[in-house]
Design a protein around this motif. Structure first.
Motif, mmCIF file in Angstrom:
data_model
loop_
_atom_site.group_PDB
_atom_site.id
_atom_site.type_symbol
_atom_site.label_atom_id
_atom_site.label_comp_id
_atom_site.label_asym_id
_atom_site.label_seq_id
_atom_site.Cartn_x
_atom_site.Cartn_y
_atom_site.Cartn_z
ATOM 1 N N ALA A 186 23.013 -26.718 28.460
ATOM 2 C CA ALA A 186 22.710 -26.430 27.048
ATOM 3 C C ALA A 186 23.126 -24.997 26.744
ATOM 4 N N SER A 187 23.614 -24.777 25.542
ATOM 5 C CA SER A 187 24.090 -23.423 25.224
ATOM 6 C C SER A 187 22.944 -22.405 25.265
ATOM 7 N N GLY A 188 21.706 -22.881 25.190
ATOM 8 C CA GLY A 188 20.566 -21.969 25.305
ATOM 9 C C GLY A 188 20.170 -21.669 26.740
ATOM 10 N N CYS A 189 20.864 -22.261 27.694
ATOM 11 C CA CYS A 189 20.570 -22.014 29.123
ATOM 12 C C CYS A 189 21.786 -22.443 29.936
ATOM 13 N N ALA A 190 22.759 -21.544 30.040
ATOM 14 C CA ALA A 190 24.048 -21.943 30.622
ATOM 15 C C ALA A 190 24.542 -20.992 31.716
ATOM 16 N N PRO A 191 23.728 -20.720 32.708
ATOM 17 C CA PRO A 191 24.149 -19.763 33.750
ATOM 18 C C PRO A 191 25.334 -20.262 34.583
ATOM 19 N N GLU B 152 24.364 -30.795 19.084
ATOM 20 C CA GLU B 152 25.318 -31.755 19.663
ATOM 21 C C GLU B 152 24.597 -32.762 20.570
ATOM 22 N N ILE B 153 23.614 -32.262 21.304
ATOM 23 C CA ILE B 153 22.849 -33.134 22.201
ATOM 24 C C ILE B 153 22.111 -34.213 21.397
ATOM 25 N N LEU B 154 21.420 -33.785 20.349
ATOM 26 C CA LEU B 154 20.646 -34.748 19.556
ATOM 27 C C LEU B 154 21.561 -35.718 18.811
ATOM 28 N N ASP B 155 22.698 -35.212 18.336
ATOM 29 C CA ASP B 155 23.659 -36.104 17.675
ATOM 30 C C ASP B 155 24.192 -37.151 18.660
ATOM 31 N N SER B 156 24.469 -36.719 19.876
ATOM 32 C CA SER B 156 24.984 -37.651 20.889
ATOM 33 C C SER B 156 23.927 -38.678 21.276
ATOM 34 N N GLN B 157 22.678 -38.217 21.355
ATOM 35 C CA GLN B 157 21.581 -39.143 21.673
ATOM 36 C C GLN B 157 21.513 -40.242 20.611
ATOM 37 N N LEU C 205 27.544 -36.915 26.940
ATOM 38 C CA LEU C 205 28.445 -37.445 25.905
ATOM 39 C C LEU C 205 28.976 -36.306 25.042
ATOM 40 N N ALA C 206 28.090 -35.376 24.681
ATOM 41 C CA ALA C 206 28.532 -34.218 23.894
ATOM 42 C C ALA C 206 29.654 -33.488 24.633
ATOM 43 N N ALA C 207 29.488 -33.336 25.933
ATOM 44 C CA ALA C 207 30.513 -32.651 26.737
ATOM 45 C C ALA C 207 31.809 -33.453 26.751
ATOM 46 N N ALA C 208 31.700 -34.771 26.907
ATOM 47 C CA ALA C 208 32.904 -35.607 26.952
ATOM 48 C C ALA C 208 33.678 -35.500 25.643
ATOM 49 N N ILE D 2 18.587 -42.790 25.462
ATOM 50 C CA ILE D 2 18.497 -42.017 26.695
ATOM 51 C C ILE D 2 17.921 -40.630 26.424
ATOM 52 N N CYS D 3 17.657 -39.890 27.492
ATOM 53 C CA CYS D 3 17.042 -38.570 27.359
ATOM 54 C C CYS D 3 18.075 -37.550 26.865
ATOM 55 N N PRO D 4 17.613 -36.431 26.315
ATOM 56 C CA PRO D 4 18.562 -35.425 25.814
ATOM 57 C C PRO D 4 19.477 -34.874 26.913
ATOM 58 N N GLU D 5 18.972 -34.716 28.117
ATOM 59 C CA GLU D 5 19.818 -34.225 29.204
ATOM 60 C C GLU D 5 21.002 -35.168 29.405
ATOM 61 N N GLY D 6 20.705 -36.466 29.415
ATOM 62 C CA GLY D 6 21.779 -37.442 29.567
ATOM 63 C C GLY D 6 22.732 -37.428 28.383
ATOM 64 N N ALA D 7 22.179 -37.263 27.191
ATOM 65 C CA ALA D 7 23.017 -37.250 25.986
ATOM 66 C C ALA D 7 23.971 -36.061 25.993
ATOM 67 N N ALA D 8 23.591 -34.981 26.674
ATOM 68 C CA ALA D 8 24.474 -33.811 26.764
ATOM 69 C C ALA D 8 25.817 -34.178 27.407
#
Lengths: 399, 399
Positions: free
Chosen positions: A270-275, A329-334, A353-356, A345-351
């Protein structure tokens, strides 16, 4: 059992798997389980798998289990690899699959790590263990410990999802809430395991949960009939999943069951936690702590992962990449996955699709590629990511 | 497809399965799907199943599907049949298994009915359907309709679980909440389907979801290597599950795949809503409306089921029984299953353990019996059934 030893991925030192081991005492880093792959190659063929139970235990030669009559199981299944026909077409990608880990006991991929970690802990005589958690891992270890008869002590932030708190409690774990972060929970656990002599089941402080997560990679390979996809996208917090999948692929390659070329592994954050993304952009070997991290995808809110160097190695070695996506993007993909493919699916999983979608738009994923999205959990564990505003009808009303 | 016709279980009239059919126009009762079992017996053997997909579609000859390339699937799995070793010993019963339907897409057994009902609706050209629901069925039909591209209209009581409301909404169903009971929702649906010409997907007003639920019985038989248990206990609201299991067993008997003797089928209900139990106690053929019904097990709060006579027939024909358990027994059983077997299941499912304990104490279940408990859903969909009261630690505190 075909385990040969445990190995520190940094200094290379060997340790015995016959006793309870945590991290490398010199490097304070996670240990990896090593197998006698030459021997396994001689005794095991792909065809041997056909008649076995349809779950992660079918890969028994590649797992750290001594006695299969005494595994700790809650009815795991081989989770489905679902072709997303409509989304593939919409994204302009030849083939997109979703590996649905929401179908595990407890509704998340954490069950794989817990099944293996608790099974091995039981074999090694553990009667009590402790761990910090952001929620789902603690819930998974709590239910497997209940089955095993091991007393679990779980410490989680008071802000962790209520459902995971309930799961720990109903399974009889000793549960503590802390007014702080998972790192604060970790310090409480660190003091407690020293004082009481409990096993420390913190992420990557025991070697066996990676072996459980590894089975996601083994299943993907087998479900695609050993023809690997071009890209696998994984939502990355602590990173044990991507580490496990990479380990699976390299072991399969050593067995000669797959070709030399591995799928490009993608870590999405997530862009709020991307180390990990920041480290990859600098081609660094390890990540820096990400201050004030925040994302709707609670499970990947991990500002600094103990195994960051292993995640980055998996990316570099496979020609992969790391990509950050916004909460929107995560919520839109979900929503898009649910509306078009029926998968909540969960937001982590939806991320993933956003990445793809980002990577396809940038040309990094090509139209002829096949892509596997790894969904780590069911949407039903995340009721707050969907908001419904409706007026209420009276019984004599019409729609 | 080996379906021969649809049949009214009361008047015996035949109807075509080639067009959309609802209830028997004369009797207003649900229609049952009939197959050419003599032909199936000739072309299908148990061994044929071995190489098929590990999910409900493996029983294809016994299902109402024309084109298996176009099924509507969300990655269903053959759900596990889990031996409860510790609980068997504690209850003094030789063997107790739990069939865990919480492992279905969406976390409940409703997915089986939706997978089959939506697949067949799609084959028959349906583009829009409506149904009333207490929550889980609507959620299941919403996600399968999203996959199929069918517009679903779902009406549920405003008191139905929030998570099921979210599932419908995120999947793009048109959702309405009613200030009333499921019967009020049913009336709104009844008016709407007439006005708009939508398919009416209300429970037992379309013939195909029974065929989906039937696969629970087929799986139990196959998972026990066609040696049936002595008792199967089912939480009974609308009763489609027990009707489906009974139908599965009678079809398997006609195929000669199992012996003459069927398991004794037990319907468990909550003492706050037990119309089937009351009817069984009087050996009646149908049930009476149960006024002011109430139970923590929301899914079995059905005061009068359209298929009650079929549920009772299944009980009478197998020498089964119907038993009511209190909400306290349900919650105690839910806790006991989680603490001893690591299984966090829904209250409806937990009612089956409460029933087993009662029936064992009464001698109706004998020590040498084998018993299957049917859990209809995952506990994670029911966060409110567990209460956790904990003080919150400060980060420097110890446990």
């Amino acid at each position: 059992m075909h385990v040969s030893h445990l190995e520190c991925p940094q200094c290379g030192a060997h340790y015995s798997h016959r006793q309870l081991a945590q991290t490398c005492p010199d490097c304070a880093l996670p240990l990896l389980v090593r197998y006698d792959l030459a021997k396994i190659k001689k005794i095991l063929s792909k065809a041997d798998l056909a008649e076995r139970s349809y779950n992660l235990w079918r890969y028994r030669e590649l797992l750290p289990v001594e006695n299969y009559d005494r595994i700790v199981t809650l009815g795991e299944v081989m989770t489905p690899l679902i072709p997303l026909q409509k989304l593939s077409a919409a994204a302009g990608i030849k083939k997109v699959y979703l590996k649905d880990e929401g179908m595990n006991p407890g509704g998340t991929f954490k069950s794989r790590g817990a099944a293996m970690g608790v099974t091995r802990a039981k074999e090694l005589g553990v009667t009590e263990l402790a761990m910090p958690t952001n929620g789902n891992a603690g819930a998974a270890w709590a239910i497997y410990c209940a089955k095993a008869g091991i007393q679990a002590h779980i410490v989680m932030p008071v802000s962790a999802p209520l459902i995971t708190r309930n799961e720990c409690a109903v399974a009889g774990a000793s549960l503590s809430l802390v007014n702080g972060l998972i790192s604060d929970a970790g310090k409480i656990v660190g003091r407690a395991v020293k004082r009481y002599g409990w096993m420390d089941a913190s992420t990557l402080k025991e070697p066996y949960r990676i072996e459980g997560k590894k089975t996601m990679g083994l299943e993907i390979a087998e479900q695609l009939n050993w023809k690997l996809p071009d890209v696998i996208i994984y939502p990355t917090g602590g990173g044990v999943g991507i580490i496990g999948i990479y380990k699976a692929l390299t072991e399969l390659r050593q067995l000669g069951w797959i070709g030399e070329k591995l799928p490009r592994l993608v870590a999405v954050q997530a862009s709020g936690c991307a180390p990990i993304v920041a480290a990859w952009q600098q081609q660094a070997k390890a990540s820096q702590f990400w201050p004030d991290s925040s994302t709707v995808a609670f499970g990947i809110n991990v500002p600094k992962a103990l195994g960051d160097f292993l995640v980055l190695e998996a990316i570099y070695q496979t020609g992969g990449c790391a990509v950050a996506v916004t909460d929107q993007e995560i919520l839109d993909s979900q929503s898009q996955l649910a509306r078009t493919e029926g998968l909540f699916i969960c937001p982590e999983g939806a991320a993933t699709l956003a990445a793809a979608l980002r990577l396809a738009a940038a040309g990094w994923i090509r139209p002829q590629d096949s892509v596997v999205l790894l969904n780590t959990g069911s949407g039903i564990k995340y009721p707050d990511t969907v908001r419904v505003e409706l007026s209420v009808l009276q019984p004599d009303a019409d729609i």
